[in-house]
Write a protein that holds these residues in place. Sequence first.
Motif, PDB file in Angstrom:
ATOM      1  N   TYR A 162       4.644  -4.314  11.203  1.00  0.00           N
ATOM      2  CA  TYR A 162       4.947  -4.294  12.638  1.00  0.00           C
ATOM      3  C   TYR A 162       6.430  -4.585  12.865  1.00  0.00           C
ATOM      4  O   TYR A 162       7.111  -5.101  11.984  1.00  0.00           O
ATOM      5  CB  TYR A 162       4.075  -5.313  13.379  1.00  0.00           C
ATOM      6  CG  TYR A 162       2.662  -4.816  13.623  1.00  0.00           C
ATOM      7  CD1 TYR A 162       2.399  -3.852  14.591  1.00  0.00           C
ATOM      8  CD2 TYR A 162       1.586  -5.317  12.881  1.00  0.00           C
ATOM      9  CE1 TYR A 162       1.107  -3.388  14.815  1.00  0.00           C
ATOM     10  CE2 TYR A 162       0.290  -4.858  13.102  1.00  0.00           C
ATOM     11  CZ  TYR A 162       0.056  -3.895  14.068  1.00  0.00           C
ATOM     12  OH  TYR A 162      -1.215  -3.440  14.291  1.00  0.00           O
TER      13      TYR A 162
ATOM     14  N   ASP B  13       7.914  -6.818  14.385  1.00  0.00           N
ATOM     15  CA  ASP B  13       8.354  -8.209  14.226  1.00  0.00           C
ATOM     16  C   ASP B  13       8.376  -8.645  12.755  1.00  0.00           C
ATOM     17  O   ASP B  13       8.612  -9.809  12.450  1.00  0.00           O
ATOM     18  CB  ASP B  13       7.447  -9.147  15.042  1.00  0.00           C
ATOM     19  CG  ASP B  13       6.021  -9.205  14.519  1.00  0.00           C
ATOM     20  OD1 ASP B  13       5.691  -8.475  13.537  1.00  0.00           O
ATOM     21  OD2 ASP B  13       5.222  -9.980  15.069  1.00  0.00           O
TER      22      ASP B  13
ATOM     23  N   THR C 111       5.776  -8.466  10.586  1.00  0.00           N
ATOM     24  CA  THR C 111       4.450  -8.781  10.032  1.00  0.00           C
ATOM     25  C   THR C 111       3.926  -7.621   9.192  1.00  0.00           C
ATOM     26  O   THR C 111       3.849  -6.491   9.668  1.00  0.00           O
ATOM     27  CB  THR C 111       3.421  -9.027  11.167  1.00  0.00           C
ATOM     28  OG1 THR C 111       3.926 -10.013  12.042  1.00  0.00           O
ATOM     29  CG2 THR C 111       2.065  -9.451  10.609  1.00  0.00           C
TER      30      THR C 111
ATOM     31  N   ALA D 177       0.888  -5.966   8.026  1.00  0.00           N
ATOM     32  CA  ALA D 177      -0.530  -6.005   8.390  1.00  0.00           C
ATOM     33  C   ALA D 177      -1.401  -5.342   7.340  1.00  0.00           C
ATOM     34  O   ALA D 177      -2.533  -5.758   7.093  1.00  0.00           O
ATOM     35  CB  ALA D 177      -0.743  -5.346   9.746  1.00  0.00           C
TER      36      ALA D 177
ATOM     37  N   PRO E  49     -12.100 -11.102   6.989  1.00  0.00           N
ATOM     38  CA  PRO E  49     -11.872 -12.091   8.037  1.00  0.00           C
ATOM     39  C   PRO E  49     -10.871 -11.607   9.075  1.00  0.00           C
ATOM     40  O   PRO E  49     -10.120 -10.660   8.828  1.00  0.00           O
ATOM     41  CB  PRO E  49     -11.320 -13.296   7.269  1.00  0.00           C
ATOM     42  CG  PRO E  49     -10.698 -12.725   6.045  1.00  0.00           C
ATOM     43  CD  PRO E  49     -11.537 -11.524   5.694  1.00  0.00           C
ATOM     44  N   SER E  50     -10.850 -12.269  10.198  1.00  0.00           N
ATOM     45  CA  SER E  50      -9.908 -11.966  11.265  1.00  0.00           C
ATOM     46  C   SER E  50      -8.476 -11.969  10.726  1.00  0.00           C
ATOM     47  O   SER E  50      -8.106 -12.837   9.947  1.00  0.00           O
ATOM     48  CB  SER E  50     -10.079 -13.018  12.360  1.00  0.00           C
ATOM     49  OG  SER E  50      -9.136 -12.791  13.361  1.00  0.00           O
ATOM     50  N   GLY E  51      -7.686 -10.970  11.108  1.00  0.00           N
ATOM     51  CA  GLY E  51      -6.286 -10.913  10.719  1.00  0.00           C
ATOM     52  C   GLY E  51      -6.015 -10.212   9.400  1.00  0.00           C
ATOM     53  O   GLY E  51      -4.863 -10.131   8.962  1.00  0.00           O
ATOM     54  N   CYS E  52      -7.052  -9.677   8.745  1.00  0.00           N
ATOM     55  CA  CYS E  52      -6.835  -9.080   7.418  1.00  0.00           C
ATOM     56  C   CYS E  52      -6.380  -7.623   7.487  1.00  0.00           C
ATOM     57  O   CYS E  52      -6.107  -7.004   6.458  1.00  0.00           O
ATOM     58  CB  CYS E  52      -8.076  -9.218   6.542  1.00  0.00           C
ATOM     59  SG  CYS E  52      -9.407  -8.101   6.988  1.00  0.00           S
ATOM     60  N   GLY E  53      -6.303  -7.058   8.700  1.00  0.00           N
ATOM     61  CA  GLY E  53      -5.751  -5.711   8.835  1.00  0.00           C
ATOM     62  C   GLY E  53      -6.761  -4.603   9.125  1.00  0.00           C
ATOM     63  O   GLY E  53      -6.411  -3.420   9.090  1.00  0.00           O
ATOM     64  N   LYS E  54      -7.990  -4.968   9.464  1.00  0.00           N
ATOM     65  CA  LYS E  54      -9.035  -3.968   9.707  1.00  0.00           C
ATOM     66  C   LYS E  54      -8.714  -3.093  10.921  1.00  0.00           C
ATOM     67  O   LYS E  54      -8.748  -1.871  10.844  1.00  0.00           O
ATOM     68  CB  LYS E  54     -10.396  -4.658   9.936  1.00  0.00           C
ATOM     69  CG  LYS E  54     -10.836  -5.589   8.813  1.00  0.00           C
ATOM     70  CD  LYS E  54     -12.196  -6.208   9.097  1.00  0.00           C
ATOM     71  CE  LYS E  54     -12.284  -7.094  10.325  1.00  0.00           C
ATOM     72  NZ  LYS E  54     -11.489  -8.342  10.255  1.00  0.00           N
ATOM     73  N   THR E  55      -8.416  -3.744  12.048  1.00  0.00           N
ATOM     74  CA  THR E  55      -8.163  -2.994  13.281  1.00  0.00           C
ATOM     75  C   THR E  55      -6.905  -2.148  13.161  1.00  0.00           C
ATOM     76  O   THR E  55      -6.880  -0.994  13.594  1.00  0.00           O
ATOM     77  CB  THR E  55      -8.040  -3.965  14.477  1.00  0.00           C
ATOM     78  OG1 THR E  55      -9.282  -4.647  14.616  1.00  0.00           O
ATOM     79  CG2 THR E  55      -7.730  -3.223  15.766  1.00  0.00           C
TER      80      THR E  55
END
Length: 226
Positions: free
Chosen positions: A13, A15, A17, A19, A38-44
Amino acid sequence: MHDLELIQVGKVYDDGTTAVSNFDLAVEKGEFVAFLGPSGCGKTTTLRMIAGFETITSGDIIIKGRNVTDVPPERRPTSMIFQNYALFPHMNVWKNVEYGLAVRGIAAAERKRRVGRILEKLGLTDIAQHRADRLSGGQRQRIALARGLVVEPDILLLDEPLGALDANLRRIIQNELKLLQTELGITFVFVTHAQSEALGLSDRVVVMSNGKVEQISDPRELYTRP
Ligand code: ADP
Ligand code: ADP
């Protein structure tokens, strides 16, 4: 030819990050694939890159043999179902479902035919004139599905579509999804942080952590892993 290929796909990203990195995957037509992690692992982020809502910073995305890396979302053979459904609250069910067809320049008569058919298939005909914001979670989820399917995508991308539903409804919609996918024979890519959903629905599970693919498994294999 695969329906979908991700070749060394990465996303950093603005900034800084990171992802997603070095994501490799090949999906057969009609497969049901789950991204689990888990949340934040880059799925979305990965799903949004497949849909074209997010630019990719390295690698290539190939759909049905065509490199779509620079193709905008409305010209990809994909539809995405969002976790919060993203319906237009003041529009009725019919208009919500019709919207994507209008955006794609489909003529009125064809829109009418397709919307009528998909509402019927998902049991929404009786509430076609109801405003989206007056409906229950399960109904909204079906509308979101109808809206995704009405454009007749080759690949349906589902971002935690059961997350907002209670356990009972989740089971019902889960069964409906599986039936629908079998009946339509199209490819589903499904994002979840719930292992039970990934195992119950998919033909293959892509386990992710920290933006990377940890393993790609048959769900039964994943289950018996010590
Ligand atoms: P997941 O879907 O697995 O929860 P995400 O794809 O949403 O993961 O996020 C992956 C990583 O990218 C996280 O560290 C998240 O904070 C970060 N991220 C997501 N969207 C943005 C954005 N627009 N700008 C910067 N970082 C982002
Ligand atoms: P417009 O696009 O000019 O508003 P339409 O005839 O496309 O006019 O639609 C008017 C309304 O009638 C829409 O909001 C939709 O809910 C409804 N509608 C149109 N066709 C059908 C249909 N075959 N079955 C049920 N409702 C329909």
